[in-house]
Design a protein around this motif. Structure first.
Motif, PDB file in Angstrom:
ATOM      1  N   THR A 117       0.819  -1.202   0.000  1.00 15.38           N
ATOM      2  CA  THR A 117       0.000   0.000   0.000  1.00 15.38           C
ATOM      3  C   THR A 117       0.856   1.257   0.000  1.00 15.38           C
ATOM      4  OG1 THR A 117      -1.745  -1.187   1.156  1.00 15.38           O
ATOM      5  CG2 THR A 117      -1.862   1.203   1.195  1.00 15.38           C
ATOM      6  N   ILE A 118       1.921   1.270   0.779  1.00 13.87           N
ATOM      7  CA  ILE A 118       2.825   2.427   0.772  1.00 13.87           C
ATOM      8  C   ILE A 118       3.388   2.622  -0.631  1.00 13.87           C
ATOM      9  CG2 ILE A 118       5.023   3.360   1.598  1.00 13.87           C
ATOM     10  CD1 ILE A 118       4.447   2.021   4.312  1.00 13.87           C
ATOM     11  N   ALA A 119       3.848   1.548  -1.253  1.00 12.96           N
ATOM     12  CA  ALA A 119       4.409   1.646  -2.608  1.00 12.96           C
ATOM     13  C   ALA A 119       3.373   2.190  -3.589  1.00 12.96           C
ATOM     14  CB  ALA A 119       4.915   0.277  -3.064  1.00 12.96           C
ATOM     15  N   ASP A 120       2.138   1.730  -3.482  1.00  7.30           N
ATOM     16  CA  ASP A 120       1.077   2.220  -4.366  1.00  7.30           C
ATOM     17  C   ASP A 120       0.814   3.705  -4.145  1.00  7.30           C
ATOM     18  OD1 ASP A 120       0.764  -0.327  -5.407  1.00  7.30           O
ATOM     19  OD2 ASP A 120      -1.045  -0.776  -4.230  1.00  7.30           O
ATOM     20  N   ARG A 121       0.778   4.116  -2.876  1.00  4.37           N
ATOM     21  CA  ARG A 121       0.472   5.519  -2.566  1.00  4.37           C
ATOM     22  C   ARG A 121       1.626   6.459  -2.913  1.00  4.37           C
ATOM     23  NH1 ARG A 121      -2.462   5.229   3.249  1.00  4.37           N
ATOM     24  NH2 ARG A 121      -1.814   7.426   3.269  1.00  4.37           N
ATOM     25  N   MET A 122       2.811   5.947  -3.055  1.00  5.92           N
ATOM     26  CA  MET A 122       3.955   6.785  -3.451  1.00  5.92           C
ATOM     27  C   MET A 122       3.756   7.373  -4.855  1.00  5.92           C
ATOM     28  SD  MET A 122       6.210   7.025  -0.976  1.00  5.92           S
ATOM     29  CE  MET A 122       7.857   7.254  -1.611  1.00  5.92           C
ATOM     30  N   HIS A 123       2.835   6.813  -5.638  1.00  9.28           N
ATOM     31  CA  HIS A 123       2.559   7.328  -6.987  1.00  9.28           C
ATOM     32  C   HIS A 123       1.596   8.513  -6.973  1.00  9.28           C
ATOM     33  CE1 HIS A 123       4.732   4.021  -8.816  1.00  9.28           C
ATOM     34  NE2 HIS A 123       4.078   3.184  -8.038  1.00  9.28           N
ATOM     35  N   ASN A 124       0.969   8.770  -5.835  1.00  8.50           N
ATOM     36  CA  ASN A 124       0.040   9.891  -5.733  1.00  8.50           C
ATOM     37  C   ASN A 124       0.785  11.214  -5.730  1.00  8.50           C
ATOM     38  OD1 ASN A 124      -2.128   8.132  -5.493  1.00  8.50           O
ATOM     39  ND2 ASN A 124      -2.187   8.235  -3.258  1.00  8.50           N
ATOM     40  N   ASP A 125       0.084  12.280  -6.187  1.00  9.06           N
ATOM     41  CA  ASP A 125       0.625  13.612  -5.971  1.00  9.06           C
ATOM     42  C   ASP A 125       0.243  14.019  -4.546  1.00  9.06           C
ATOM     43  OD1 ASP A 125      -2.005  14.963  -5.958  1.00  9.06           O
ATOM     44  OD2 ASP A 125      -2.004  14.568  -8.118  1.00  9.06           O
ATOM     45  N   VAL A 126       0.818  15.103  -4.060  1.00  3.86           N
ATOM     46  CA  VAL A 126       0.611  15.503  -2.661  1.00  3.86           C
ATOM     47  C   VAL A 126      -0.860  15.782  -2.379  1.00  3.86           C
ATOM     48  CG1 VAL A 126       1.165  17.228  -0.893  1.00  3.86           C
ATOM     49  CG2 VAL A 126       2.960  16.382  -2.402  1.00  3.86           C
ATOM     50  N   GLU A 127      -1.544  16.471  -3.278  1.00  3.81           N
ATOM     51  CA  GLU A 127      -2.953  16.803  -3.058  1.00  3.81           C
ATOM     52  C   GLU A 127      -3.811  15.536  -2.942  1.00  3.81           C
ATOM     53  OE1 GLU A 127      -6.592  19.053  -5.365  1.00  3.81           O
ATOM     54  OE2 GLU A 127      -4.537  19.644  -5.834  1.00  3.81           O
ATOM     55  N   GLU A 129      -2.748  12.549  -2.099  1.00  4.90           N
ATOM     56  CA  GLU A 129      -2.359  11.826  -0.890  1.00  4.90           C
ATOM     57  C   GLU A 129      -2.953  12.477   0.352  1.00  4.90           C
ATOM     58  OE1 GLU A 129      -0.908   8.730   1.334  1.00  4.90           O
ATOM     59  OE2 GLU A 129      -1.319   8.922  -0.809  1.00  4.90           O
ATOM     60  N   ARG A 130      -3.060  13.795   0.372  1.00  7.10           N
ATOM     61  CA  ARG A 130      -3.701  14.474   1.508  1.00  7.10           C
ATOM     62  C   ARG A 130      -5.150  14.000   1.662  1.00  7.10           C
ATOM     63  NH1 ARG A 130      -1.203  17.087   5.650  1.00  7.10           N
ATOM     64  NH2 ARG A 130       0.471  18.376   4.926  1.00  7.10           N
ATOM     65  N   LYS A 131      -5.841  13.816   0.545  1.00  7.09           N
ATOM     66  CA  LYS A 131      -7.222  13.316   0.589  1.00  7.09           C
ATOM     67  C   LYS A 131      -7.262  11.882   1.087  1.00  7.09           C
ATOM     68  CE  LYS A 131      -8.761  16.392  -3.063  1.00  7.09           C
ATOM     69  NZ  LYS A 131      -9.120  16.526  -4.464  1.00  7.09           N
ATOM     70  N   VAL A 132      -6.316  11.065   0.631  1.00  3.60           N
ATOM     71  CA  VAL A 132      -6.246   9.671   1.079  1.00  3.60           C
ATOM     72  C   VAL A 132      -6.003   9.626   2.582  1.00  3.60           C
ATOM     73  CG1 VAL A 132      -4.916   7.515   0.924  1.00  3.60           C
ATOM     74  CG2 VAL A 132      -5.505   8.769  -1.167  1.00  3.60           C
ATOM     75  N   VAL A 133      -5.110  10.462   3.077  1.00  2.00           N
ATOM     76  CA  VAL A 133      -4.797  10.500   4.513  1.00  2.00           C
ATOM     77  C   VAL A 133      -6.043  10.828   5.323  1.00  2.00           C
ATOM     78  CG1 VAL A 133      -3.584  11.867   6.274  1.00  2.00           C
ATOM     79  CG2 VAL A 133      -2.332  10.956   4.316  1.00  2.00           C
ATOM     80  N   ARG A 134      -6.808  11.817   4.888  1.00  2.00           N
ATOM     81  CA  ARG A 134      -8.023  12.176   5.624  1.00  2.00           C
ATOM     82  C   ARG A 134      -9.028  11.019   5.614  1.00  2.00           C
ATOM     83  NH1 ARG A 134      -8.833  18.005   6.682  1.00  2.00           N
ATOM     84  NH2 ARG A 134      -6.967  19.049   5.901  1.00  2.00           N
ATOM     85  N   ASN A 135      -9.123  10.330   4.487  1.00  2.00           N
ATOM     86  CA  ASN A 135     -10.020   9.165   4.435  1.00  2.00           C
ATOM     87  C   ASN A 135      -9.566   8.071   5.390  1.00  2.00           C
ATOM     88  OD1 ASN A 135     -12.057   9.925   2.567  1.00  2.00           O
ATOM     89  ND2 ASN A 135     -10.611   9.651   0.891  1.00  2.00           N
TER      90      ASN A 135
END
Length: 158
Positions: A117-127, A129-135
């Motif tokens: 999951t960390i490896a997959d999320r490393m492909h996100n842009d910061v914006e 990823e911020r949404k993913v973090v809140r979820n």
């Protein structure tokens, strides 16, 4: 472990303000969020509290979310030394990439799942990823709020 568990919605709604804030802080690790949730009482049902918690979480500043992240270490089922080292490395890379700590609702996941999951999320842009973090924080908060309230009606000991 939460100090307030299974208190039921009626007992939660009846708590003095300071005790309600304390119980909520145990769930969300944010004084502002806990205070706003406590101030919104009484809640007619669990889902009303959960929806309000989500709305308040998503309205917080990024700085407040970053402060919350300090209270959420990634915890997975016990793993061996090589998996622990791989997790530390992945979390450090994540922090270097995004500038904030990794958080994920891990319920029952093992180290390889989290690493994927960390490896997959490393492909996100910061914006994104911020949404993913809140979820992810919303999922964690929901689980803790459910534990605090317990079943509809609470347990007999409260």
């Amino acid at each position: 472990m939460l100090m307030h568990q299974g208190i039921g919605l009626d007992a939660f709604n009846a708590l003095p303000e300071r005790k309600a804030v304390h119980a909520l802080y145990e769930c969300c690790h944010c004084v502002t969020l806990a205070g706003d949730l406590a101030g919104g009482r009484p809640y007619p049902d669990h889902n009303s509290l959960f929806r309000r918690a989500d709305a308040l979480l998503f309205a917080l500043s990024e700085q407040s979310v970053d402060a919350i992240l300090q209270a959420y270490p990634c915890s997975v089922r016990p793993c061996d030394d090589s998996e622990r080292a791989a997790l530390r490395t992945a979390e450090d890379s994540y922090r270097d990439r995004f500038g904030f700590d990794y958080v994920m609702y891990v319920a029952g996941l093992c180290a390889p799942d989290v690493l994927t999951t960390i490896a997959d999320r490393m492909h996100n842009d910061v914006e994104t990823e911020r949404k993913v973090v809140r979820n992810e924080l919303a999922k964690i908060n929901r689980t803790r709020l459910e534990r605090m309230l317990g079943p509809e009606g609470g347990f007999d000991n409260w």
